[in-house]
Motif scaffolding. Structure first.
Motif, short mmCIF file in Angstrom:
data_model
loop_
_atom_site.label_atom_id
_atom_site.label_comp_id
_atom_site.label_asym_id
_atom_site.label_seq_id
_atom_site.Cartn_x
_atom_site.Cartn_y
_atom_site.Cartn_z
N ALA A 525 0.86 -1.18 0.42
CA ALA A 525 -0.10 0.06 -0.10
C ALA A 525 0.91 1.17 -0.03
N PHE A 526 0.07 2.45 -0.86
CA PHE A 526 1.25 3.99 -0.23
C PHE A 526 0.09 4.27 -0.82
N ARG A 527 0.20 5.91 0.22
CA ARG A 527 -0.39 6.94 0.30
C ARG A 527 0.09 8.15 -0.30
N ASN A 528 -0.73 9.07 -0.34
CA ASN A 528 -0.13 10.90 0.16
C ASN A 528 0.78 10.81 -0.66
N GLY A 529 0.88 10.31 -1.96
CA GLY A 529 2.75 10.46 -3.11
C GLY A 529 2.46 9.63 -4.20
N VAL A 530 2.91 10.04 -4.85
CA VAL A 530 3.67 8.84 -5.78
C VAL A 530 4.60 8.10 -5.61
N LEU A 531 4.64 6.56 -6.38
CA LEU A 531 5.85 5.81 -6.85
C LEU A 531 7.07 6.30 -8.34
N GLU A 532 7.89 6.17 -8.29
CA GLU A 532 8.15 5.97 -9.39
C GLU A 532 9.35 4.43 -9.44
N MET A 556 4.40 4.27 2.71
CA MET A 556 4.82 3.08 1.96
C MET A 556 4.53 1.94 2.74
N LYS A 557 4.00 0.49 2.39
CA LYS A 557 4.27 -0.18 3.60
C LYS A 557 4.41 -1.54 2.13
N VAL A 558 5.79 -2.14 2.45
CA VAL A 558 6.05 -2.96 1.88
C VAL A 558 5.99 -4.89 3.11
N ASN A 613 15.37 -3.53 14.13
CA ASN A 613 15.34 -5.33 14.36
C ASN A 613 14.21 -5.15 14.19
N LEU A 614 13.98 -6.35 13.10
CA LEU A 614 12.67 -6.39 12.34
C LEU A 614 12.04 -7.56 13.02
N GLN A 615 10.60 -7.99 13.15
CA GLN A 615 10.20 -9.39 14.00
C GLN A 615 9.96 -9.97 12.55
N VAL A 616 10.23 -11.40 12.30
CA VAL A 616 9.71 -12.07 10.67
C VAL A 616 8.46 -13.06 11.77
N ARG A 617 7.29 -13.38 11.41
CA ARG A 617 6.50 -14.10 11.67
C ARG A 617 6.02 -14.73 10.30
N ASN A 618 6.06 -16.58 10.66
CA ASN A 618 4.89 -17.16 9.59
C ASN A 618 5.13 -16.74 7.99
N GLY A 619 7.52 -16.47 7.54
CA GLY A 619 7.34 -16.56 6.63
C GLY A 619 7.79 -14.69 6.26
N SER A 620 7.51 -13.79 6.99
CA SER A 620 7.32 -12.40 6.56
C SER A 620 6.34 -11.62 7.55
N ALA A 621 7.50 -10.11 7.05
CA ALA A 621 7.50 -9.17 7.89
C ALA A 621 7.26 -8.30 7.08
N THR A 622 6.49 -7.08 7.47
CA THR A 622 6.23 -5.59 7.04
C THR A 622 6.62 -4.71 7.01
N LEU A 623 7.32 -3.95 6.12
CA LEU A 623 8.32 -2.46 6.80
C LEU A 623 7.66 -1.35 5.91
N THR A 624 6.96 -0.36 6.60
CA THR A 624 6.78 0.76 6.57
C THR A 624 7.55 2.13 6.68
N ILE A 625 7.28 2.70 5.36
CA ILE A 625 8.87 4.11 4.89
C ILE A 625 7.30 5.20 5.33
N HIS A 626 7.91 6.52 6.03
CA HIS A 626 7.17 7.48 6.17
C HIS A 626 7.95 8.84 5.09
N LEU A 627 7.63 9.56 4.41
CA LEU A 627 8.20 10.38 4.09
C LEU A 627 7.54 12.00 4.83
N GLN A 628 8.36 12.91 4.73
CA GLN A 628 7.89 13.92 5.07
C GLN A 628 8.55 15.27 4.34
N GLY A 629 7.90 15.95 4.18
CA GLY A 629 8.50 16.95 3.45
C GLY A 629 6.81 17.80 2.75
#
Length: 648
Positions: A525-532, A556-558, A613-629
């Protein structure tokens, strides 16, 4: 202009002239596409060979520029294959089809009997180029429709050919057949439709279609570590035509300690001595392959290669490990057989399993080498664990097949051998996918893992004296470090010696540190912007986040896949640059970093910054990046890396 007709066929064609006992041609080749029971029968023909676009200098221009994609020019046409007959084309493959015309000239004729857009060999699904005998997936386009020729066949291309392989088999010179006919007989049409019907049933039990009602014997196998138990035994001639197993999916993914063993006719060496999961095409412990002849589907894993024997057969199951350590495993076997002894014109079925960690630099990986005698090769399963993080560049390596002392087939890339193409490219060779005869076992660039499988029917590779199949690890010079495991299927006169499977040998290797290319991330998912996606700064590809303005930061969530659960150290590689803002990393609501200023008057590469440190459960984890400006503020992400923490 694209032709409306599928084929243009000249009016005159060779008259069928068959010698008694030497009746080969279109009908026999069509029947071979579905005659699973005839797989053990030796091919009494000339050799199988191949034209392809491989780089003759040993470098990696295997079709990218079309340098080696034709033999010569005839006017404005490229000659891509030229055979003297009699013989048959059994397979055509490319990852680069086009609407340019391909022409097939037979027996010195001036007019092509087949002239059609090249891509319609694979995509038209119009008679006789019917799916799934012809088709496309995992980045490759293939055609297994046999194209026989009596005296000669020349294939011309009106365009610029890039990657291609054209496999053909010669008949003995005195064999009399007719070339590609203007009109097909009812028998020929029925044989093609029989193949189409059977191939469409891949992943299902095909034994009733092939044999009627074979005898079925059921066995409940209860086995503990360190034990070997019998599964099946016969002391008279016959043939096993199918083995099905239920319960493999109940075993831990990392557990590869169940080994199937088979002996025919009292031979000293095992005919089969391989881990069950590898035999059924599991990909690092997860079910994957689902083909016509072997794989896993529904509740069962299966193999339907016929296994004839003259006087005796014995199947056993072994569970590697220490006696008294570990719990009981329960599997349910169904073994299908016929009381039809092996005939003199049939080879015995053999499996050669092997694993090699880091083949020597400069030397290819050997799938099956050094076999001497008569036989034919019918299948390959290959699983690869790269030992450089975040790359599968070893899959640029070519396959090479030597029969009877001569290099007969030289491929154009590892995924090409499996009828695929374009690893790392979305919707091509990028995930597990099975077709009736071939497919991708899996592709995870972050783990440096991939693999494929291929089974041979009418295109089986016959030999009279010796056989060798190797594959390169890397585009040039066999320099990539890789941990390979493979299963080779063949029919022959005797088994091949191999290293006995042991716990350390059958276990799955750990990947190096995980590296995720930003432009290939699984974006949830992503919002409030665009991805290139896919832009470059210098030579590095980046995923660009760009804010849309407003009070809320861009998000942006991956999703990040990992082979094991636990805690991982997380690192990011990115650019600071003009117009950039501030970033923050989170795992769901857990804040991993404070706001990081990524502004810089010039582009500055941050190679590996610890994020948290990132916690992986059931073979995957999510990571969210915030960009401010402000509106249009950017962030350039290049890579994400993860390293498993010990003791977690």
């Amino acid at each position: 202009m694209r032709k409306k007709n599928l084929m243009m066929i000249c009016l005159s064609f060779a008259v069928l002239s068959l010698q008694t006992g030497n009746t080969q041609g279109l009908l026999d080749e069509l029947k071979a596409l579905s005659a699973i029971g005839d797989l053990p029968v030796y091919l009494e023909t000339g050799p199988v060979e191949q034209f392809s676009s491989y780089d003759r200098t040993g470098n990696n221009d295997d079709g990218f520029n079309g340098t080696y994609s034709f033999i010569r020019m005839e006017g404005d046409k490229q000659v891509i294959a030229e055979m003297t007959g009699p013989g048959v084309i059994n397979r055509i493959w490319t990852p680069t089809p086009s609407a340019d015309t391909i022409e097939f000239y037979f027996d010195g004729e001036k007019v092509p009997r087949i002239a059609m857009p090249f891509d319609e060999l694979f995509t038209s699904d119009r008679f006789p180029f019917l799916s799934p005998v012809c088709g496309y997936e995992v980045g490759g386009y293939y055609c297994y429709l046999p194209i026989p020729y009596s005296k000669s066949c020349k294939v011309l291309f009106r365009g610029k050919m890039l990657f291609y392989q054209l496999q053909y088999r010669s008949y003995h010179k005195k064999t009399r057949i007719s070339s590609w006919p203007a009109e097909w007989s009812r028998e020929e049409k029925d044989a093609l439709h029989a193949a189409v019907d059977l191939w469409n049933d891949y992943g299902e039990n095909i034994l009733s279609k092939c044999y009627g009602k074979p005898v079925m014997e059921t066995v409940t196998a209860r086995i503990r570590p360190g034990e070997t138990i019998p599964l099946f035994e016969r002391n008279s001639g016959g043939r096993i035509v199918g083995i099905e197993v239920e319960g493999l999916d109940n075993i831990d993914r990392k557990d590869n300690n169940l080994v199937l063993m088979a002996r025919w006719d009292g031979e000293e060496e095992y005919a089969i001595h391989a881990p069950l999961k590898d035999l059924f095409g599991y990909f690092f412990g997860e079910r994957s392959m689902r083909s016509l002849l072997a794989g896993a589907s529904g509740n069962s894993s299966y193999i339907y290669y016929p296994m004839p024997f003259s006087g005796s057969a014995r199947l056993e199951l072994s569970r590697l490990g220490d006696v008294g350590v570990g719990t009981e495993t329960v599997l349910n076997f169904r073994i299908y057989y016929l009381d039809e002894p092996r005939q003199k014109n049939e080879g015995k079925f053999y499996v050669h399993w092997r694993r090699e960690n880091r083949p020597a630099e400069g030397q290819p990986y050997s799938i099956l080498s050094g076999y001497e005698g008569k036989g034919h090769y019918v299948g390959t399963i290959l699983a690869c664990q790269g030992l450089l993080k975040g790359t599968t560049g070893y899959f640029e390596g070519d396959d090479q097949t030597i029969t009877d002392g001569k290099l007969r087939l030289h491929g154009t890339g590892s995924e090409d051998y499996f009828n695929g193409g374009w690893y790392l490219i979305p919707d091509r060779w990028d995930m597990a996918h099975s077709m009736p005869t071939h497919g991708c076992l899996g592709y995870v660039n972050a783990l440096s893992r991939t693999g494929g499988f291929r089974h041979y029917l009418a295109d089986k590779l016959n030999f009279n004296e010796d056989f060798s199949l190797t594959i390169e690890h890397g585009p040039e010079g066999n320099r990539f470090p890789v941990d390979y495991r493979s299963v080779a299927f063949f029919y022959g006169e005797y088994p091949v010696s191999q290293e006995d499977p042991a716990v350390a040998l059958v276990s799955y290797p750990e990947p190096p540190a995980l590296k995720y290319q930003a432009y290939l991330l699984n974006i949830l998912a992503f919002r409030n912007g665009v991805l290139e996606n896919g832009n470059r700064i210098g030579r590095k590809r980046v995923l660009t986040l760009k804010t849309g303005g407003g009070n809320e930061p861009m998000l942006m969530k991956v999703s990040l896949e990992a082979p094991d659960d636990g805690v991982y150290k997380l690192y990011a590689s990115y650019y600071k640059g003009p117009g950039s803002g501030q970033i923050r990393f989170k795992q769901r609501q857990v804040i991993l970093t404070d706001w990081i200023n990524v502004q810089s008057p010039e582009y500055l590469y941050i190679e590996k910054e610890y994020i948290g440190n990132l916690q992986v459960r059931n073979g995957s984890a999510t990571l969210t990046i915030h960009l401010q400006g402000n509106a249009g503020t950017t962030f350039y992400l290049n890579e994400i890396q993860m390293e498993k923490m010990g003791g977690e």
